[in-house]
Design an enzyme around this catalytic site. Structure first.
Site, PDB file in Angstrom:
ATOM      1  N   MET A  20       0.456  -1.121  -0.135  1.00  0.00           N
ATOM      2  CA  MET A  20       0.076  -0.069  -0.191  1.00  0.00           C
ATOM      3  C   MET A  20       1.104   0.812   0.351  1.00  0.00           C
ATOM      4  O   MET A  20       0.210   1.985  -0.023  1.00  0.00           O
ATOM      5  CB  MET A  20      -0.586   0.111   0.849  1.00  0.00           C
ATOM      6  CG  MET A  20      -1.728  -0.800   1.119  1.00  0.00           C
ATOM      7  SD  MET A  20      -3.129  -0.858   0.072  1.00  0.00           S
ATOM      8  CE  MET A  20      -3.882   1.147   0.909  1.00  0.00           C
ATOM      9  N   VAL A  23       6.853   3.963   2.844  1.00  0.00           N
ATOM     10  CA  VAL A  23       7.368   4.868   4.406  1.00  0.00           C
ATOM     11  C   VAL A  23       8.479   5.812   4.244  1.00  0.00           C
ATOM     12  O   VAL A  23       9.405   4.732   4.067  1.00  0.00           O
ATOM     13  CB  VAL A  23       6.802   4.270   5.427  1.00  0.00           C
ATOM     14  CG1 VAL A  23       6.451   5.350   7.046  1.00  0.00           C
ATOM     15  CG2 VAL A  23       5.608   2.843   5.031  1.00  0.00           C
ATOM     16  N   ASP A 129      -4.500  -5.711   8.477  1.00  0.00           N
ATOM     17  CA  ASP A 129      -3.725  -6.477   7.696  1.00  0.00           C
ATOM     18  C   ASP A 129      -2.408  -7.120   9.239  1.00  0.00           C
ATOM     19  O   ASP A 129      -1.361  -6.210   8.604  1.00  0.00           O
ATOM     20  CB  ASP A 129      -2.666  -5.912   6.707  1.00  0.00           C
ATOM     21  CG  ASP A 129      -1.168  -6.328   6.125  1.00  0.00           C
ATOM     22  OD1 ASP A 129      -1.875  -7.681   5.503  1.00  0.00           O
ATOM     23  OD2 ASP A 129      -0.629  -5.464   5.628  1.00  0.00           O
TER      24      ASP A 129
END
Length: 918
Positions: A20, A23, A129
């Protein structure tokens, strides 16, 4: 690599990436603090719906304020790229942490993570998740649950508006059973995932093992992991109970609250304070497989040996890095021990289990639609299996067990129930109407003899084959070089539909075992396994049970209640003896054919298939693309099996209702039901009256015809009154109720007869007038989906009389001649539309066509063809019916991610039953 300053955030370094997004560590120049900035991939927010979903979930997560949850500060967009700004956590993920954990530390990690999840669940947020990468341990010992980027608001309205139906998010090894199957997910899914993480931390291994995603998903849904105490003896039994309550397959049986889970773990932590804590190495945790990523390693799930009546796991004893040296050492010591003390040499000491994958885009289903068409060779070196590819083509495949490459066998399309010659140079198999064999050296197939609908065979050293040529009847003997079959075991004539099936030769090549099914519709208490002989001089019951049976090296293999079992068997006097021992659990079993999916070789190798589930929903599809999915569960009738067209489904003539078959309140019943598309209501038409299938509505919608058991009945569509018998034949074979004439007086029934094969029957609804209608000179061909034309002049049907399934039209009046092929590219089902001015049909590979026609004269004229759509493009697995105007389609859609598991290959099966090879 993103760099520089974005808005007020100075990007410092990359921290990691996942499915997703990426970071980064950054400095907030306004507030002068470190933060973590997560950028969502632009391809995932290209659509406005995806962007709305991301913003929704970030807002939901930002509402969380808990010491065990990573705080979200902001959500921004820069140059069309969305990102969220989060609390910077200075620590290590559970995956990255190298330091050993004590039991108390693991319990503390679990309790803190559960408390963080409890805070999220109270606000209606589900993480979806949870995995070691998303749980961080700070230097202070505080646990932070990270990345609620996959969270979903627990609001039906928001979910339906912004969450794609059937979307499965998460990491495979940590997904809950409901996630794997694409079902609704709630907070209990997070509890399951946390249970997996804790199991790994305590045991040092994953509870669900597999060399690929399919195997892992299968185990999550079907296989219970071993207790923690069986892996680490020092584990508190109460801790074992808590973790296993998290790992319950049914979410209703699972721990219902993360808050309660945290409370239970805290209690355990206090009780372990006075005890010495064991230390576990978290470095042995098996990384979870992520969707879209393949695992490079391929390994067996275990390597163990049986020596001196004691089972030793080499990975346990020596560690994975030294497992091969450990094997050398132990085998060397064993050889020395046997040689010096005269105990005899070791025999097949090593036991291993390996998953066997099918070829790419092929699964383990064959022409029987049951994924049990495989057999291991006598020398244990190869397995032959029936497989179906993505286009629907089924054929035999040959897979050497020392290789990953399988090879298709040419000319075996539609083959099923293969079996080997004694020298493993030939494979015999069935196709509709024939028993065949293929020479593996030349890959040439030849016919041995006719066989209408085979149910297994076996081949001895003299070249004799004993086989079951039909789904009802006796066993026959024929030469493998072809000839006229001779009946060697006759069925009991007092039982109308007794079936003798799945014979298997014993070592002398004279006697054989076989199964008896006494009820055409499946397993019954009177089923047995018997022994017979090629001389017809033996007729002995070996055991009771609805199972196939195979003999190997002193043992008889069979199944009961999905468990693969074995028992000592003396082939000389045909007697069982000793204790029944378990070889494997949860084995695939077809109750309608009383056949379990296993095959065993005499040299000690075994192949079997674990059980699995595959369900489907009914969907009404408009020609323009709009869809209505029918509900899986209702409060009117318990649907143990979701709405499925497996046993027939149909639209009512006015298109307002869908007729379908649902599992009844009693296990041996299946009910005819109707779903009102406008009122969204379900009504029952039959009530616990047997195994029903293939419902068809009368033209006025007031009656429903259906097959019940071996016969055909009609009943009031509102469920009132009793059923009325319309057609009864001497055959208990398969039959379907295909159509109801436009004048309401006749039913079109497809009947399978013992000797002549498929035949159409026209039955009078009111006067019980029965007429048999032969569609071709050779009626033993497959024949399906027969339909009256609206003007009652023609009959439409699908048949393989030309060698492949095609759509044909014939005159209804038997005195007229003529036959016209409608499809040019194959066809499995067809329907008249637009008052007989056109025909819609579907091909074997799921393409739907519309063909214009003219049947106004005595000769039928087939016009131009128009491609409509593909079932694959609409995510449909099949079509059940088409409306009269050709604009509405009733189809089936797979539910969840149910997949056929890989085959399990066992070397030295005696190691599984504690014999040590003796």
């Amino acid at each position: 690599m993103i760099s520089g300053t974005i808005l007020q955030y100075e990007i410092l370094e990359k921290l990691g990436e996942g499915g997703m997004g990426e970071v980064y560590k950054a400095r907030d120049t306004k507030l002068d603090r470190f933060v973590a900035v997560k950028f969502l991939p632009s391809k995932l927010t290209a659509a406005e719906s995806e962007k709305a979903r991301f913003i929704q979930e970030a807002k939901a997560a930002s509402a969380l304020n808990h010491p065990n949850v990573c705080t979200i500060y902001d959500i921004q967009e820069h140059d069309g790229q969305l990102f969220i700004v989060m609390e910077y956590v200075d620590g290590e993920t559970l995956r990255g942490k190298k330091q050993n954990f004590s039991v108390k530390q693991v319990i503390d990690v679990g309790a803190q993570a559960a408390e963080g999840l409890a805070a999220a669940h109270e606000k209606g947020i589900v993480h979806r998740d949870i995995k070691p990468e998303n749980i961080m341990l700070m230097k202070s010992g505080v646990v932070k649950v990270m990345d609620f980027g996959l969270a979903k608001l627990n609001s039906a309205e928001e979910a339906s508006r912004l969450t794609k139906a059937g979307t499965t998010l998460g990491t495979v090894g940590y997904m809950s059973p409901e996630q794997v199957q694409g079902q609704d997910v709630d907070h209990r899914s997070d509890i399951f995932s946390l249970g997996v993480v804790l199991y790994e931390l305590f045991s040092g291994e994953s509870p669900f093992k597999g060399v690929h995603e399919t195997a892992i998903m299968y185990e999550i849904v079907n296989v219970d992991p071993p207790p923690l105490s069986a892996i680490r003896e020092s584990i508190d039994p109460e801790l074992d109970r808590i973790i296993f309550e998290c790992l319950e397959k049914d979410k209703n049986d699972r721990c219902q609250s993360a808050k309660e889970l945290a409370k239970d773990l805290r209690k355990i932590k206090k009780s372990t304070g006075a005890r010495k804590s064991s230390v576990y190495n978290t470095g042995t945790i098996v990384p979870g497989t992520q969707i879209g990523r393949t695992q490079p390693q391929r390994s067996t799930s275990s390597i163990s040996i049986e020596i001196f009546n004691k089972r030793i796991d080499l990975k346990e004893a020596f560690g994975s890095a030294y497992v091969h040296w450990g094997l050398v050492v132990i085998l060397g010591l064993a050889a020395f021990y046997f040689a010096v003390l005269g105990r005899g040499g070791p025999h097949q000491l090593v036991t291993s289990e390996t998953s066997i994958l099918p070829p790419p885009s092929v699964d383990y289903t064959g022409n029987t639609a049951d994924p049990g068409d495989f057999e291991i060779s006598h020398n244990g070196k190869s397995v032959v299996f029936a497989g179906t590819d993505s286009t629907g083509k089924s054929e035999l495949w040959l897979r050497p067990l020392n290789s990953e490459n399988a090879k298709s066998l040419p000319g075996t399309e539609g083959a099923y129930y293969p079996f080997w010659s004694p020298d493993d140079k030939f494979v015999a198999y069935f196709v509709p109407n024939k028993l065949m064999k293929i020479d593996l050296s030349t890959e040439l197939s030849t016919e041995i003899c006719p066989a209408l609908d085979g149910r297994g065979g076996t081949w001895n050293q003299k070249g004799d084959i004993v086989f079951s040529p039909n789904s009802i009847g006796g066993l026959y003997l024929v030469s493998s070089n072809s000839g006229v079959p001779e009946e060697v075991v006759k069925p009991d004539t007092t039982i109308r539909d007794q079936s003798l099936r799945f014979p298997s030769f014993l070592p002398d090549g004279i006697h054989f075992l076989y199964s008896i099914e006494n009820d055409f519709f499946g397993a019954s208490p009177s089923d047995v396994v018997k022994a017979g002989s090629v001389n017809s001089d033996v007729d002995k019951v070996v055991m009771s049970g609805s199972t196939n049976a195979q003999y190997a090296d002193g043992y008889l293999f069979f199944t009961k209640q999905s468990a693969l079992l074995c028992q000592r068997f003396d082939p000389a006097n045909l007697k069982l003896g000793g204790d029944i021992q378990t070889v494997g659990g949860n084995v695939n079993y077809d109750a309608t054919r009383i056949k379990a999916s296993f095959s065993v070789s005499a040299i000690g190798n075994l192949v079997f298939l674990h059980a699995f589930q595959a369900n489907s929903n009914l969907v009404v599809l408009n020609i323009n693309g709009s869809q209505t999915e029918l509900p899986v569960k209702t409060n009117v009738i318990s649907l143990a099996t979701p709405l499925s067209a497996t046993n027939g489904a149909a639209l009512s003539p006015d298109g307002r209702k869908v007729l379908y078959i649902a599992q009844g309140s009693q296990s041996a019943t299946s009910e005819v039901c109707a779903y009102d598309l406008e009122k969204k209501l379900i009504s029952k038409i039959t009530f616990n009256i047997g195994l029903n299938s293939n419902p068809v509505s009368s033209p006025d919608g007031k009656m429903v015809a259906f097959t019940s058991g071996p016969d055909v009945y009609v009943k009031n569509a509102d469920g009132s009154g009793s059923k009325k018998l319309v057609y009864k034949s001497d055959s208990a074979y398969y039959k379907t109720t295909d159509d109801w004439s436009s004048d309401g007086t006749k039913l079109l029934i497809n009947d399978l007869l013992p000797r002549t094969g498929f035949e159409l029957v026209i039955a009078g609804v009111r006067d019980n007038d029965i007429k048999r209608y032969s569609v071709s000179g050779n009626t033993t061909v497959s024949l399906t989906a027969a339909k009256f034309s609206h003007d009652m002049k023609w009959v439409l049907y699908a048949s393989d009389q030309s060698g492949t399934m095609q759509i044909y039209v014939r005159p209804l009046n038997s005195s007229q001649s003529g036959m016209w092929q409608v499809s040019s590219n194959g066809g499995t089902q067809g329907w008249w539309v637009n008052n007989d001015k056109a025909i819609i049909y579907v091909t074997a590979d799921g393409k739907v066509f519309k063909v214009s026609d003219n049947g106004s004269g005595n000769s039928f004229v087939v016009g131009s063809s128009q491609y409509l759509f593909s079932l694959n493009d609409r995510n449909l697995s099949g079509l059940s019916d088409v409306s009269r105007d050709g604009r509405e389609f009733l189809g089936t859609r797979p539910v969840g991610r149910a997949t056929i598991p890989p085959l399990t290959y066992v070397q030295n099966w005696k190691g599984l039953i504690g014999t040590g090879g003796n």
